[in-house]
Design an enzyme around this catalytic site. Structure first.
Site, PDB file in Angstrom:
ATOM      1  N   TYR A  11     -69.765   8.252-109.681  1.00  0.00           N
ATOM      2  CA  TYR A  11     -70.375   8.564-110.980  1.00  0.00           C
ATOM      3  C   TYR A  11     -71.816   8.063-111.065  1.00  0.00           C
ATOM      4  O   TYR A  11     -72.757   8.861-111.226  1.00  0.00           O
ATOM      5  CB  TYR A  11     -69.507   7.941-112.076  1.00  0.00           C
ATOM      6  CG  TYR A  11     -70.088   7.968-113.459  1.00  0.00           C
ATOM      7  CD1 TYR A  11     -70.677   9.114-113.982  1.00  0.00           C
ATOM      8  CD2 TYR A  11     -70.040   6.826-114.268  1.00  0.00           C
ATOM      9  CE1 TYR A  11     -71.200   9.130-115.275  1.00  0.00           C
ATOM     10  CE2 TYR A  11     -70.546   6.834-115.552  1.00  0.00           C
ATOM     11  CZ  TYR A  11     -71.135   7.988-116.045  1.00  0.00           C
ATOM     12  OH  TYR A  11     -71.654   7.998-117.311  1.00  0.00           O
ATOM     13  N   TYR A 140     -62.341  -8.215-109.537  1.00  0.00           N
ATOM     14  CA  TYR A 140     -63.462  -7.265-109.462  1.00  0.00           C
ATOM     15  C   TYR A 140     -64.784  -7.989-109.730  1.00  0.00           C
ATOM     16  O   TYR A 140     -65.728  -7.922-108.934  1.00  0.00           O
ATOM     17  CB  TYR A 140     -63.256  -6.126-110.462  1.00  0.00           C
ATOM     18  CG  TYR A 140     -64.496  -5.289-110.659  1.00  0.00           C
ATOM     19  CD1 TYR A 140     -64.996  -4.522-109.603  1.00  0.00           C
ATOM     20  CD2 TYR A 140     -65.181  -5.277-111.867  1.00  0.00           C
ATOM     21  CE1 TYR A 140     -66.154  -3.773-109.761  1.00  0.00           C
ATOM     22  CE2 TYR A 140     -66.334  -4.530-112.033  1.00  0.00           C
ATOM     23  CZ  TYR A 140     -66.820  -3.783-110.977  1.00  0.00           C
ATOM     24  OH  TYR A 140     -67.966  -3.048-111.140  1.00  0.00           O
TER      25      TYR A 140
HETATM   26  N1  UFG Z   1     -60.784   0.995-124.706  1.00  0.00           N
HETATM   27  C1  UFG Z   1     -59.855   1.513-125.600  1.00  0.00           C
HETATM   28  N2  UFG Z   1     -59.189   2.639-125.213  1.00  0.00           N
HETATM   29  C2  UFG Z   1     -59.375   3.256-124.011  1.00  0.00           C
HETATM   30  C3  UFG Z   1     -60.334   2.707-123.116  1.00  0.00           C
HETATM   31  C4  UFG Z   1     -61.020   1.580-123.508  1.00  0.00           C
HETATM   32  O1  UFG Z   1     -59.646   0.985-126.672  1.00  0.00           O
HETATM   33  O2  UFG Z   1     -58.733   4.272-123.715  1.00  0.00           O
HETATM   34  C5  UFG Z   1     -61.557  -0.180-125.124  1.00  0.00           C
HETATM   35  C6  UFG Z   1     -61.413  -1.355-124.164  1.00  0.00           C
HETATM   36  O3  UFG Z   1     -60.299  -2.124-124.496  1.00  0.00           O
HETATM   37  C7  UFG Z   1     -62.750  -2.065-124.385  1.00  0.00           C
HETATM   38  C8  UFG Z   1     -63.729  -0.932-124.694  1.00  0.00           C
HETATM   39  O4  UFG Z   1     -62.927   0.177-125.084  1.00  0.00           O
HETATM   40  O5  UFG Z   1     -62.649  -2.870-125.502  1.00  0.00           O
HETATM   41  C9  UFG Z   1     -64.572  -0.524-123.499  1.00  0.00           C
HETATM   42  O6  UFG Z   1     -63.690  -0.305-122.404  1.00  0.00           O
HETATM   43  P1  UFG Z   1     -64.168   0.377-121.053  1.00  0.00           P
HETATM   44  O7  UFG Z   1     -62.972   0.430-120.149  1.00  0.00           O
HETATM   45  O8  UFG Z   1     -64.880   1.655-121.323  1.00  0.00           O
HETATM   46  O9  UFG Z   1     -65.258  -0.621-120.485  1.00  0.00           O
HETATM   47  P2  UFG Z   1     -65.134  -2.181-120.164  1.00  0.00           P
HETATM   48  O10 UFG Z   1     -66.078  -2.864-121.110  1.00  0.00           O
HETATM   49  O11 UFG Z   1     -63.755  -2.661-120.112  1.00  0.00           O
HETATM   50  O12 UFG Z   1     -65.650  -2.194-118.657  1.00  0.00           O
HETATM   51  C10 UFG Z   1     -66.995  -2.243-118.368  1.00  0.00           C
HETATM   52  C11 UFG Z   1     -67.231  -1.628-117.001  1.00  0.00           C
HETATM   53  C12 UFG Z   1     -66.561  -2.441-115.930  1.00  0.00           C
HETATM   54  C13 UFG Z   1     -66.993  -3.868-116.052  1.00  0.00           C
HETATM   55  C14 UFG Z   1     -66.695  -4.392-117.448  1.00  0.00           C
HETATM   56  C15 UFG Z   1     -67.186  -5.795-117.659  1.00  0.00           C
HETATM   57  O13 UFG Z   1     -66.735  -0.320-116.966  1.00  0.00           O
HETATM   58  O14 UFG Z   1     -66.941  -1.965-114.661  1.00  0.00           O
HETATM   59  O15 UFG Z   1     -67.377  -3.588-118.398  1.00  0.00           O
HETATM   60  O16 UFG Z   1     -66.334  -6.432-118.573  1.00  0.00           O
HETATM   61  F1  UFG Z   1     -66.334  -4.630-115.172  1.00  0.00           F
END
Ligand code: UFG
Length: 323
Positions: A11, A140
Site C-alpha cells: 500500500y 511489531y
Molecule cells: N478500529 C475500529 N474498527 C475497525 C478498525 C479499527 O474501531 O474495524 C479502531 C481501532 O480500535 C483504533 C482505530 O480504529 O482505535 C484505528 O485503528 P487502525 O487499525 O486503523 O490503526 P491503528 O492506530 O491501530 O494502527 C496504526 C497503524 C499500525 C501501527 C499503529 C500504532 O496502522 O501500523 O497505528 O499504534 F502499528
C-alpha cells in the site's frame, strides 16, 4: 537517482514508487508479493524477490548500481505480531539484516526505512515528538524499533546513512492512478468503515470508554501521498546528511473513531450502523504526532490533504478497486 523500492507492491510502497517516478527517479520495485499486489507496480521495473532469501536479494543488488534503497517490506498487523512473534521478528528484523548486508556488499550506502508510531507504546503526552520514550506494546512495534537501533549501529560501523520515517495512520489513495489500500484481512479503520458502508453491513467499533472526548480512540490520519512525498525528501536529505535519522510523519490533528465515521457518512451520503465491541488489546487512547522535525529538517510540507480528502480518495478507490 536509481532507487530500489523494497516492498513497492504494498500500500505505502506503491505510492512511494509513484512519487519517486513523478520526481524523475529511476525506480525498481522488489517485492515477494506475499501481501503486495503485482497490479500496484505501475512505475518502474518489477523484480520478484524476497528479503528472507539472501541470494535472491544479492541477484537484484549485484550490478543494479542503486544509489539508495527504500525499505518497506514488513509484516505489519499489530495483533498478528502478538500471535506470531517469531514470524514477525524473523521477517522484519532478520529480513532487514539480510537487506542491509546485501546493500553493504554491493556498495549501497543510503536507506530510507519505513518505521512506525507503534515504537512509542503508551503515549505519555498528548502530542508525540521523536524524543518520546520508546516502549512498544507489540512485537511489531518492537521489531521496527530494533531495526532503528541496528541502523544507528550500522551508521557507526559501516557508514550507512539512513532516515527512518515513523508513520502514524496512513490512509487515502491515489485512486486516479489506480492504487489504493487493499489488505487481506483488513484491520484498518477507514477501509473498514467504507467497506461496511458499501456493503450495508455494520462496522465494529473497538471500545467507547477511552479517556477521549467521545470515548473512542483518537488517531492522526495522514494521506499516503503526503507520506510518499516525505520519502522523496528523505532521499534528498541523505544527499548531504550522514548518520541515522528518524522523523515522525503525521498531520498533527487527532480524530476519534466516531469522527471518522461521521466524516465517512458526510462524504458518502450513507449512514453507518455500528456494533460496539471490546477494546482491542494494546490500542492506546490517543496517538497524535508532532511532525515539526520533518518539516524543519526534511522540508516536508504540513500535510496537504485533510481528513475529508483522505476519506473521499479512499471512497473512490473502494467503489472500484483495481485489485
Ligand atoms: N478500529 C475500529 N474498527 C475497525 C478498525 C479499527 O474501531 O474495524 C479502531 C481501532 O480500535 C483504533 C482505530 O480504529 O482505535 C484505528 O485503528 P487502525 O487499525 O486503523 O490503526 P491503528 O492506530 O491501530 O494502527 C496504526 C497503524 C499500525 C501501527 C499503529 C500504532 O496502522 O501500523 O497505528 O499504534 F502499528
Amino acid at each position: 537517482m536509481k532507487i530500489l523500492v523494497c516492498g513497492g507492491a504494498g500500500y505505502v510502497g506503491a505510492h512511494v514508487a509513484r512519487e519517486l517516478h513523478l520526481r524523475n527517479h529511476e525506480v525498481t520495485v522488489l517485492d515477494n508479493l506475499s501481501t503486495g499486489h503485482r497490479q500496484a507496480v505501475r512505475w518502474g521495473r518489477f523484480v520478484q524477490a524476497d528479503v528472507m532469501v539472501p541470494p535472491s536479494l544479492d541477484s537484484v543488488l549485484r550490478g543494479g548500481a542503486f544509489e539508495a534503497v527504500v525499505h518497506l517490506c514488513a509484516l505489519s498487523i499489530v495483533s498478528g505480531s502478538t500471535a506470531d512473534p517469531y514470524g514477525y521478528y524473523l521477517n522484519n528484523v532478520q529480513g532487514t539484516l539480510n537487506l542491509l548486508r546485501s546493500m553493504r556488499d554491493h556498495g549501497v550506502g543510503k536507506l530510507v526505512f519505513s518505521s512506525t508510531a507503534a515504537i512509542y507504546g503508551q503515549p505519555l503526552s498528548d502530542v508525540i515528538s521523536e524524543d518520546h520514550p520508546k516502549n512498544p506494546l507489540s512485537p511489531y512495534g518492537a521489531s521496527k524499533l530494533m531495526v532503528e537501533r541496528i541502523l544507528a549501529d550500522a551508521a557507526t560501523a559501516y557508514g550507512l546513512s539512513s532516515v527512518s520515517l515513523r508513520y502514524f495512520n496512513a490512509a487515502g489513495a491515489a485512486y486516479l492512478d489506480g492504487i489504493g489500500e487493499s489488505h487481506q484481512p483488513e484491520t484498518h479503520l477507514i477501509p473498514n468503515v467504507l467497506r461496511s458502508l458499501l456493503a450495508g453491513s455494520p462496522l465494529q467499533v473497538f471500545g467507547n470508554q477511552y479517556a477521549t472526548p467521545d470515548g473512542t480512540c483518537v488517531r492522526d490520519y495522514v494521506h499516503v501521498r503526503d507520506l510518499a512525498s516525505a520519502h522523496a525528501l528523505a532521499l534528498d536529505y541523505l544527499g548531504n546528511h550522514t548518520g541515522a535519522h528518524a522523523f515522525n510523519l503525521g498531520s498533527g490533528a487527532g480524530f476519534s473513531v466516531m469522527d471518522v465515521i461521521r466524516t465517512a457518512e458526510r462524504v458518502t451520503g450513507k449512514r453507518a450502523s455500528v456494533i460496539l465491541r471490546e477494546p482491542r488489546a494494546g490500542d492506546p487512547a490517543q496517538l497524535v504526532a508532532s511532525s515539526l522535525l520533518a518539516q524543519t529538517e526534511l522540508g516536508w510540507h504540513a500535510p496537504l490533504h485533510d481528513l475529508d480528502e483522505i476519506v473521499l480518495g479512499a471512497w473512490r478507490w473502494h467503489q472500484d478497486p483495481a485489485y
